[in-house]
Design an enzyme around this catalytic site. Structure first.
Site, PDB file in Angstrom:
ATOM      1  N   ASP A   1      15.498  35.643  63.798  1.00 24.48           N
ATOM      2  CA  ASP A   1      15.922  36.731  62.909  1.00 24.48           C
ATOM      3  C   ASP A   1      15.302  36.463  61.528  1.00 24.48           C
ATOM      4  O   ASP A   1      14.141  36.765  61.309  1.00 24.48           O
ATOM      5  CB  ASP A   1      17.450  36.733  62.904  1.00 24.48           C
ATOM      6  CG  ASP A   1      18.064  37.919  62.196  1.00 24.48           C
ATOM      7  OD1 ASP A   1      17.489  39.012  62.265  1.00 24.48           O
ATOM      8  OD2 ASP A   1      19.122  37.754  61.567  1.00 24.48           O
TER       9      ASP A   1
ATOM     10  N   VAL B   1      21.952  42.892  68.810  1.00 19.76           N
ATOM     11  CA  VAL B   1      21.964  42.907  70.274  1.00 19.76           C
ATOM     12  C   VAL B   1      22.906  41.847  70.845  1.00 19.76           C
ATOM     13  O   VAL B   1      23.184  40.832  70.194  1.00 19.76           O
ATOM     14  CB  VAL B   1      20.540  42.715  70.849  1.00 19.76           C
ATOM     15  CG1 VAL B   1      19.690  43.945  70.588  1.00 19.76           C
ATOM     16  CG2 VAL B   1      19.873  41.465  70.277  1.00 19.76           C
TER      17      VAL B   1
HETATM   18  P1  5GP Z   1      18.065  33.131  61.833  1.00 14.20           P
HETATM   19  O1  5GP Z   1      18.290  31.751  61.330  1.00 14.20           O
HETATM   20  O2  5GP Z   1      16.687  33.348  62.420  1.00 14.20           O
HETATM   21  O3  5GP Z   1      18.394  34.179  60.800  1.00 14.20           O
HETATM   22  O4  5GP Z   1      19.183  33.388  62.917  1.00 14.20           O
HETATM   23  C1  5GP Z   1      19.060  33.138  64.232  1.00 14.20           C
HETATM   24  C2  5GP Z   1      20.431  33.240  64.866  1.00 14.20           C
HETATM   25  O5  5GP Z   1      21.174  34.372  64.388  1.00 14.20           O
HETATM   26  C3  5GP Z   1      20.292  33.448  66.353  1.00 14.20           C
HETATM   27  O6  5GP Z   1      20.192  32.215  67.041  1.00 14.20           O
HETATM   28  C4  5GP Z   1      21.554  34.212  66.692  1.00 14.20           C
HETATM   29  O7  5GP Z   1      22.612  33.319  66.933  1.00 14.20           O
HETATM   30  C5  5GP Z   1      21.872  35.002  65.439  1.00 14.20           C
HETATM   31  N1  5GP Z   1      21.400  36.396  65.571  1.00 14.20           N
HETATM   32  C6  5GP Z   1      20.394  36.984  64.912  1.00 14.20           C
HETATM   33  N2  5GP Z   1      20.231  38.270  65.294  1.00 14.20           N
HETATM   34  C7  5GP Z   1      21.171  38.500  66.240  1.00 14.20           C
HETATM   35  C8  5GP Z   1      21.518  39.654  67.052  1.00 14.20           C
HETATM   36  O8  5GP Z   1      20.935  40.742  66.996  1.00 14.20           O
HETATM   37  N3  5GP Z   1      22.549  39.488  67.924  1.00 14.20           N
HETATM   38  C9  5GP Z   1      23.243  38.329  68.029  1.00 14.20           C
HETATM   39  N4  5GP Z   1      24.226  38.283  68.918  1.00 14.20           N
HETATM   40  N5  5GP Z   1      22.951  37.225  67.296  1.00 14.20           N
HETATM   41  C10 5GP Z   1      21.916  37.308  66.412  1.00 14.20           C
END
Ligand code: 5GP
Length: 180
Positions: A105, A155
């Site tokens: 993300d 999602v």
């Molecule tokens: P980042 O550190 O890249 O911002 O976050 C990654 C984490 O955020 C993922 O491992 C997941 O747990 C959570 N996350 C990000 N987008 C989504 C989404 O659309 N749905 C869900 N369920 N979790 C998400």
């Protein structure tokens, strides 16, 4: 009532995921095979579990796997610091690490985890992610292997949760608006 009734739309079907896992597994097999190395596959709990389970069926290498549970520190988000809730049971020194993630993300979690493994003297660190939301990226990081790019939807399913629910769904879907 089935929780499936709360899903507005199936974004990525079980069959699409299986087919993509096969392609990714073959690519990984080829790349590591050509380099003559075997990966230490590291799943980030808990979301990566279904993806890791499917993916490794198609990686024809003598791999090992382990799990780690990390969370971002509140308030210091821009630094990408993480708190380790469960550490590895395996040393990464000199290993070829392949991190398995459910979704990239902002990229903060992975940036911090990659830095950590480099600090711990891994030989090499690569990332395979089931999903990728390029439009949300804050950190300069991309998965080396990626299942699907998606728009900025929240999602659930195939390991991804909403308040710990929906992880068991066999597909990736979008929740009905009344579920938030
Ligand atoms: P980042 O550190 O890249 O911002 O976050 C990654 C984490 O955020 C993922 O491992 C997941 O747990 C959570 N996350 C990000 N987008 C989504 C989404 O659309 N749905 C869900 N369920 N979790 C998400």
């Amino acid at each position: 009532m089935s929780i499936r009734e709360n899903i507005k739309e199936v974004l990525i079907s079980e069959e699409q995921i299986r087919n993509r896992c096969k392609e990714l597994g073959e690519e990984i097999t080829r790349d590591y095979g050509e380099a003559g190395v075997t990966p230490l596959v590291i799943g980030l709990l808990r979301g990566s579990v279904p993806f890791l389970s499917e993916l490794i069926k198609y990686i024809d290498l003598d791999l090992q796997y382990d799990f780690m549970d990390v969370t971002s520190y509140e308030g210091t988000k821009s630094t990408g610091d993480i708190k380790i809730l469960k550490d590895l049971d395996t040393s990464v020194v000199g290993k070829h690490i392949l991190i398995v993630e459910d979704i990239v993300d902002t990229g903060r979690t992975l940036t911090a985890v990659v830095d950590l493994f480099k600090k711990r003297e891994a030989a090499d660190v690569k990332i395979v992610s089931l999903l990728n939301k390029p439009s949300r990226r804050v950190m300069r990081i991309e998965p080396d292997y990626n299942g699907f790019d998606i728009e900025d939807y929240f999602v659930v399913g195939y390991g991804l949760d909403f308040n710990q629910h929906y992880r068991g769904l066999p597909y990736v879907g979008i929740l009905n608006d009344d579920q938030y």
